[in-house]
Design an enzyme around this catalytic site. Structure first.
Site, PDB file in Angstrom:
ATOM      1  N   CYS A 257       0.902  -1.171   0.000  1.00 42.36           N
ATOM      2  CA  CYS A 257       0.000   0.000   0.000  1.00 42.36           C
ATOM      3  C   CYS A 257       0.926   1.203   0.000  1.00 42.36           C
ATOM      4  O   CYS A 257       1.182   1.809   1.039  1.00 42.36           O
ATOM      5  CB  CYS A 257      -0.885  -0.011   1.238  1.00 42.36           C
ATOM      6  SG  CYS A 257      -1.979  -1.431   1.329  1.00 42.36           S
ATOM      7  N   PRO A 260       1.706   7.747  -0.754  1.00 46.21           N
ATOM      8  CA  PRO A 260       2.483   8.464  -1.764  1.00 46.21           C
ATOM      9  C   PRO A 260       3.954   8.069  -1.863  1.00 46.21           C
ATOM     10  O   PRO A 260       4.730   8.751  -2.543  1.00 46.21           O
ATOM     11  CB  PRO A 260       2.351   9.924  -1.309  1.00 46.21           C
ATOM     12  CG  PRO A 260       2.227   9.838   0.187  1.00 46.21           C
ATOM     13  CD  PRO A 260       1.475   8.564   0.446  1.00 46.21           C
ATOM     14  N   GLY A 262       6.308   7.348   0.744  1.00 46.55           N
ATOM     15  CA  GLY A 262       7.273   7.704   1.795  1.00 46.55           C
ATOM     16  C   GLY A 262       8.112   6.502   2.215  1.00 46.55           C
ATOM     17  O   GLY A 262       9.347   6.569   2.271  1.00 46.55           O
ATOM     18  N   ASP A 281      -0.149   0.183  -5.346  1.00 43.81           N
ATOM     19  CA  ASP A 281      -1.265   0.890  -4.699  1.00 43.81           C
ATOM     20  C   ASP A 281      -2.486   0.751  -5.586  1.00 43.81           C
ATOM     21  O   ASP A 281      -2.374   0.736  -6.812  1.00 43.81           O
ATOM     22  CB  ASP A 281      -0.951   2.360  -4.463  1.00 43.81           C
ATOM     23  CG  ASP A 281      -1.792   2.949  -3.327  1.00 43.81           C
ATOM     24  OD1 ASP A 281      -1.266   3.111  -2.211  1.00 43.81           O
ATOM     25  OD2 ASP A 281      -2.993   3.223  -3.554  1.00 43.81           O
ATOM     26  N   ASP A 307      -4.652  -4.099  -6.750  1.00 47.46           N
ATOM     27  CA  ASP A 307      -5.279  -4.334  -5.448  1.00 47.46           C
ATOM     28  C   ASP A 307      -4.458  -5.394  -4.709  1.00 47.46           C
ATOM     29  O   ASP A 307      -4.356  -6.538  -5.197  1.00 47.46           O
ATOM     30  CB  ASP A 307      -6.722  -4.813  -5.710  1.00 47.46           C
ATOM     31  CG  ASP A 307      -7.483  -5.087  -4.431  1.00 47.46           C
ATOM     32  OD1 ASP A 307      -6.877  -5.112  -3.343  1.00 47.46           O
ATOM     33  OD2 ASP A 307      -8.712  -5.292  -4.535  1.00 47.46           O
ATOM     34  N   ASP A 326       1.248  -1.374   4.863  1.00 45.36           N
ATOM     35  CA  ASP A 326       0.898  -0.136   5.579  1.00 45.36           C
ATOM     36  C   ASP A 326      -0.567   0.147   5.264  1.00 45.36           C
ATOM     37  O   ASP A 326      -0.886   0.898   4.339  1.00 45.36           O
ATOM     38  CB  ASP A 326       1.818   0.985   5.054  1.00 45.36           C
ATOM     39  CG  ASP A 326       1.699   2.271   5.845  1.00 45.36           C
ATOM     40  OD1 ASP A 326       1.204   2.226   6.979  1.00 45.36           O
ATOM     41  OD2 ASP A 326       2.109   3.327   5.317  1.00 45.36           O
ATOM     42  N   CYS A 379      -1.572   3.727  11.036  1.00 44.96           N
ATOM     43  CA  CYS A 379      -1.482   4.949  11.852  1.00 44.96           C
ATOM     44  C   CYS A 379      -2.792   5.124  12.609  1.00 44.96           C
ATOM     45  O   CYS A 379      -3.284   6.233  12.766  1.00 44.96           O
ATOM     46  CB  CYS A 379      -1.101   6.168  11.017  1.00 44.96           C
ATOM     47  SG  CYS A 379      -2.233   6.517   9.669  1.00 44.96           S
TER      48      CYS A 379
HETATM   49  C1  LIG Z   1      -1.552   4.619   4.843  1.00 42.08           C
HETATM   50  S1  LIG Z   1      -1.583   4.883   3.129  1.00 42.08           S
HETATM   51  C2  LIG Z   1       0.025   4.363   2.659  1.00 42.08           C
HETATM   52  C3  LIG Z   1       1.126   5.344   2.929  1.00 42.08           C
HETATM   53  C4  LIG Z   1       2.447   4.911   2.309  1.00 42.08           C
HETATM   54  N1  LIG Z   1       2.837   3.586   2.735  1.00 42.08           N
HETATM   55  C5  LIG Z   1       3.578   5.864   2.610  1.00 42.08           C
HETATM   56  O1  LIG Z   1       4.370   5.606   3.508  1.00 42.08           O
HETATM   57  O2  LIG Z   1       3.684   6.898   1.925  1.00 42.08           O
HETATM   58  C6  LIG Z   1      -2.573   3.566   2.589  1.00 42.08           C
HETATM   59  C7  LIG Z   1      -2.592   3.363   1.094  1.00 42.08           C
HETATM   60  O3  LIG Z   1      -3.259   2.131   0.842  1.00 42.08           O
HETATM   61  C8  LIG Z   1      -3.836   2.219  -0.418  1.00 42.08           C
HETATM   62  N2  LIG Z   1      -4.774   1.083  -0.534  1.00 42.08           N
HETATM   63  C9  LIG Z   1      -6.003   0.952   0.001  1.00 42.08           C
HETATM   64  N3  LIG Z   1      -6.517  -0.253  -0.308  1.00 42.08           N
HETATM   65  C10 LIG Z   1      -5.593  -0.903  -1.063  1.00 42.08           C
HETATM   66  C11 LIG Z   1      -5.541  -2.166  -1.697  1.00 42.08           C
HETATM   67  N4  LIG Z   1      -6.563  -3.012  -1.608  1.00 42.08           N
HETATM   68  N5  LIG Z   1      -4.439  -2.507  -2.397  1.00 42.08           N
HETATM   69  C12 LIG Z   1      -3.395  -1.639  -2.492  1.00 42.08           C
HETATM   70  N6  LIG Z   1      -3.400  -0.422  -1.927  1.00 42.08           N
HETATM   71  C13 LIG Z   1      -4.467  -0.051  -1.205  1.00 42.08           C
HETATM   72  C14 LIG Z   1      -4.449   3.594  -0.429  1.00 42.08           C
HETATM   73  O4  LIG Z   1      -4.691   4.037  -1.742  1.00 42.08           O
HETATM   74  C15 LIG Z   1      -3.367   4.406   0.291  1.00 42.08           C
HETATM   75  O5  LIG Z   1      -2.514   5.006  -0.645  1.00 42.08           O
END
Ligand SMILES: C[S@@+](CC[C@H](N)C(=O)[O-])C[C@H]1O[C@@H](n2cnc3c(N)ncnc32)[C@H](O)[C@@H]1O
Length: 443
Positions: A257, A260, A262, A281, A307, A326, A379
């Site tokens: 996941c 953006p 990081g 993502d 996904d 994450d 988080c």
């Molecule tokens: C907490 S953020 C991730 C932050 C990222 N790891 C960082 O450190 O910059 C969660 C991310 O999960 C993505 N997400 C949600 N459901 C998902 C899925 N089924 N498969 C992949 N990504 C997913 C969202 O689009 C979002 O960008």
């Protein structure tokens, strides 16, 4: 010719419109402010009014309920939000009280409510006269005193009674600005010296080796080395996710996941030599940020839209050595940075998030090689999204071992966390709230 700067009343009216769009329209501050015009010197004041009012919304609403002759819910949302902005100014003391009242009254006209000017004036003046007694009475209620939705206060009191008040208070603190130094392009001492030469006070973090705190906070574009990819903005709690993952050269790593980006970038900065990172993502539009960050920092990863819960469409069948999961979550650990979470999140969101997180964890586990390591992070500070997800997973997954205690042994003693993994409370060691569980698959 530069546009005429907005008047103080127009700034307050604009702040009220934004607050109403969060409180009544369910929009996020990040989304609204990304589209908000940059009005030069007015920007700072407008943002501090918006953030302050959103941060204290639940308290301001109760104050308003006691002061106005009709329930706040019956007022037009921008007018109600303007009253909140006015009350926030009187409480924060950052604007002289007479100016706060006068400009808020004028802002009612800006919002198209000229006949409400007298009402706004009366409410704010009554607050000035009665604030001591009023706040004493209201502050006996923890949810009102700390300006949180009742469901979240109740959940924290139930789950972490010893820490609940500290969490709620930390959520209202102004977040410090933390940077991450790109080890491939600089070093912490070198970046610290550069920042100090630029006039910033700089501090290191005891647990996050790549982190630097700077004071005062600044627009990233003004930081020496940001454009050149020597620095990123990231809280040490997020940086610790990669410390727990402990990526090694030559490994195949999935950031499931990633946007953006990081943590994807931190993995690549931290590993000496090559490792093959897949940054996945589901939100295609958010992947542009991952690519931008990789390019700015001079890093390379395979960036994929897909996904994580349905790998059939994107996985080549080669297992990963390490996976960072994450998960999408309630973000209740980062309220100090995103106070709109208090308004946007509902109790009913949590079970759906937890079900999603459990499904992502089970699926990601299937992509891990025997002997590989998966780090589950969120988080959130809510047990349903953290310990419960991981405990149920461990109970249903023979051989999976929770090795988090080994990875976090030098961290602060666990403050009342129950179950597997490690919960960092918001404000603890100066960091955001975060949860980490490091799980190893049997060889
Ligand atoms: C907490 S953020 C991730 C932050 C990222 N790891 C960082 O450190 O910059 C969660 C991310 O999960 C993505 N997400 C949600 N459901 C998902 C899925 N089924 N498969 C992949 N990504 C997913 C969202 O689009 C979002 O960008």
């Amino acid at each position: 010719m530069s546009p005429t700067p907005p008047t103080p009343a127009q700034i307050r009216a604009a702040a009220a419109r934004l607050v109403a769009q969060v409180a009544d329209g369910g929009r996020s501050l990040d989304e609204l402010l990304a589209r908000d015009p940059d009005e030069g010197s007015a920007r700072g004041l407008k943002r501090s009014l918006v953030y302050g009012t959103v941060r204290w919304h639940f308290r301001l609403l109760e104050i308003l309920r006691r002061l106005a002759d009709r329930p706040p819910e019956q007022l037009p949302p921008p007018l109600r939000a303007l009253l909140e902005v006015g009350l926030f100014q009187l409480m924060s003391g950052e604007t002289a009280p007479h100016a706060a009242v006068a400009e808020t009254v004028s802002a009612a006209r800006e919002l198209g409510h000229p006949r409400a000017a007298g009402f706004v004036n009366a409410v704010l003046r009554r607050f000035q006269r009665e604030s001591d007694a009023l706040l004493r009475a209201l502050d006996t209620d923890l949810a009102v005193r700390t300006a949180h939705p009742r469901w979240l206060v109740d959940a924290l009191l139930l789950e972490r009674p010893e820490a609940a008040v500290a969490i709620l208070e930390a959520n209202n603190a102004h977040p410090p600005m933390w940077l991450r130094v790109n080890r491939r392009r600089s070093s912490v001492p070198q970046a610290a010296a550069e920042l100090e030469a630029g006039g910033w006070r700089v501090e290191r973090h005891a647990l996050a080796p790549d982190a630097l705190r700077i004071e005062p906070a600044a627009d990233v574009r003004t930081l020496p080395g940001f454009a050149e990819g020597r620095l990123s903005v990231q809280d040490p709690a997020a940086q610790l996710a990669v410390e727990v993952l402990d990526p090694q050269p030559g490994e195949r790593i999935l950031d499931a996941c990633a946007a953006p980006g990081g943590k994807t970038c931190h993995v690549l900065e931290r590993v000496p030599g090559h490792c093959a990172v897949t940054a996945l993502d589901v939100a295609d539009d958010r992947l542009a940020r991952v690519r931008e960050n990789l390019a700015r920092l001079g890093l390379e990863a395979r960036v994929l839209a897909g996904d994580a819960g349905a790998p059939g469409s994107w996985w080549d069948g080669q297992p990963f050595d390490r996976i960072l999961l994450d998960v999408p979550c309630s973000a209740t650990g980062v309220i100090r940075r995103h106070p709109d979470i208090k308004l946007l999140r509902r109790a009913r969101d949590i079970p759906a998030l937890a079900a999603r997180q459990a499904q992502l964890l089970r699926t990601a586990w299937g992509l891990l090689r025997p002997g590989g390591t998966l780090v589950y992070t969120s988080c959130s500070v809510l047990r349903a999204e953290n310990e419960t997800v991981v405990a149920e997973f461990l109970a249903g997954t023979p051989g999976a071992v929770d090795v988090t205690p080994d990875r976090t042994r030098d961290w602060p003693p666990r403050s009342g966390a129950r179950g597997p993994g490690y919960l960092l409370l918001p404000g603890e060691a100066g960091m955001d709230g975060f949860y980490y569980a490091c799980l190893v698959k049997p060889p």
